[in-house]
Scaffold this motif. Structure first.
Motif, short mmCIF file in Angstrom:
data_model
loop_
_atom_site.label_atom_id
_atom_site.label_comp_id
_atom_site.label_asym_id
_atom_site.label_seq_id
_atom_site.Cartn_x
_atom_site.Cartn_y
_atom_site.Cartn_z
N GLY A 191 0.80 -1.21 0.00
CA GLY A 191 0.00 0.00 0.00
C GLY A 191 0.84 1.27 0.00
N SER A 192 0.14 2.41 0.08
CA SER A 192 0.78 3.72 0.05
C SER A 192 1.27 4.10 1.44
N THR A 193 2.42 4.74 1.52
CA THR A 193 3.01 5.10 2.80
C THR A 193 2.83 6.57 3.17
N THR A 194 2.29 7.37 2.27
CA THR A 194 2.05 8.79 2.54
C THR A 194 0.59 8.98 2.94
N GLY B 214 0.68 15.41 6.20
CA GLY B 214 2.05 15.64 6.64
C GLY B 214 2.64 14.47 7.39
N PHE B 215 1.85 13.41 7.60
CA PHE B 215 2.32 12.21 8.28
C PHE B 215 2.70 11.14 7.26
N GLU B 216 3.60 10.26 7.68
CA GLU B 216 3.96 9.06 6.93
C GLU B 216 3.63 7.85 7.79
N GLN C 160 4.70 -0.38 6.44
CA GLN C 160 3.26 -0.23 6.52
C GLN C 160 2.73 0.46 5.26
N GLY C 161 1.42 0.47 5.09
CA GLY C 161 0.81 1.14 3.95
C GLY C 161 -0.69 0.95 3.97
N TRP C 162 -1.42 1.85 3.30
CA TRP C 162 -2.88 1.79 3.29
C TRP C 162 -3.40 1.50 1.89
N GLN C 163 -4.64 0.97 1.84
CA GLN C 163 -5.29 0.67 0.57
C GLN C 163 -6.51 1.56 0.29
N VAL D 183 -5.87 2.35 -3.39
CA VAL D 183 -4.55 2.15 -3.96
C VAL D 183 -4.42 0.69 -4.36
N PRO D 184 -4.75 0.34 -5.61
CA PRO D 184 -4.58 -1.05 -6.02
C PRO D 184 -3.13 -1.45 -6.13
N LYS D 185 -2.28 -0.50 -6.55
CA LYS D 185 -0.85 -0.76 -6.67
C LYS D 185 -0.08 0.37 -5.99
N LEU D 186 0.26 1.42 -6.76
CA LEU D 186 1.02 2.53 -6.19
C LEU D 186 0.29 3.86 -6.32
N THR D 187 -0.49 4.04 -7.39
CA THR D 187 -1.14 5.32 -7.64
C THR D 187 -2.56 5.31 -7.09
#
Length: 264
Positions: A89-92, A97-99, A104-107, A122-126
């Motif tokens: 998932g995405s880390t931003t 302003g948080f990471e 870790q990462g969210w979908q 977020v299926p992949k990166l975008t």
């Protein structure tokens, strides 16, 4: 309503301390906000439930002020909810302003103001923007009830509350470092936008490090299933190799004859 309540199964109930809507403790809220508006920025509780197979969320705040008469029933706060349903998932964490912590990462991402509902995946990166009509937001007392089309499960969450400003692109007020009592200010350099977050333990550390850990319990069995399939595949190859070796025809060993000469 009674049937709906019976069918809903609690997945997560996470309280947040009252009165901690000051970021790391150095945030100063604009003095032109009423006490009710300031309480609207104070995150009190977050709940996730399984409602007929779909994920239902509740965000409890100190109040639900609506000075701008927004159609969704609140207009002082803006909420960001990030949902981790599987590995990767995405880390931003959006424009907060948080990471996320490393690894870790969210979908899914819900970006909610009193005027708009933005829904991302977020299926992949975008990030991919989904239909906002699939999200239902209902105010009830000091709680926002949020119905989503996301399949229910044991997930991890990041929840942040920021001061709403309809004139900024993301709708968030970014804290400054000036001494204007009518501005949102902070003693931190480049501070995150949220004034309150759902956090484990010391909230101030998350602001200083600009890294927000999730809450909840992720249960994603897919990596283990893939690992199990890989192990079974290796075992299958070994067994097939052994069986093939055992099926090879055996050749009779050559006999060595020793001729001895008779000496008279």
């Amino acid at each position: 309503m009674l049937i709906s309540a019976v069918l809903a199964t609690l997945l997560l109930n996470y309280p947040d301390p009252s009165g901690d809507h000051r970021g790391d403790g150095t945030y100063h809220l604009p003095e032109n906000l009423t006490s009710t508006e300031q309480s609207s920025l104070d995150l009190r509780n977050f709940t996730a439930s399984d409602d007929n197979g779909k994920l239902s969320l509740e965000v409890g705040l100190g109040a639900l002020a609506n000075p701008l008469k927004a159609p969704l029933g609140f207009s002082t706060a803006i909420l960001d909810i990030f949902i981790k349903t599987r590995v990767g998932g995405s880390t931003t964490l959006g424009e907060t302003g948080f990471e996320t912590p490393p690894g870790q990462g969210w979908q899914y991402h819900l970006h909610l103001s009193g005027f708009n509902k933005d829904f991302y995946r977020v299926p992949k990166l975008t990030p991919e923007k989904l239909k906002s009509d699939d999200i239902k937001v209902t105010p009830s007392g000091t709680t926002l009830q949020i119905q989503t089309p996301i399949p229910a499960g044991q997930y991890e969450y990041w929840v942040t509350v920021s001061l709403f400003d309809p004139l900024t692109p993301a709708g968030l007020v970014s804290p400054g470092n000036d001494n204007n009592p009518f501005h949102l200010t902070s003693a931190l350099n480049n501070p995150p936008a949220p004034v309150d977050v759902l956090a484990q333990g010391d909230q101030g550390r998350a602001y200083i490090q600009r890294t927000l850990p999730p809450v909840g319990n992720l249960q994603d069995f897919r990596p283990w299933i893939l690992l199990g399939m890989g192990i079974l595949g290796v075992i299958g190859v070994v067994v097939a190799t052994i069986m093939l070796m055992n099926r090879r025809p055996r050749t009779e060993p050559k006999q060595n004859y020793e001729y001895r000469a008779n000496l008279d």
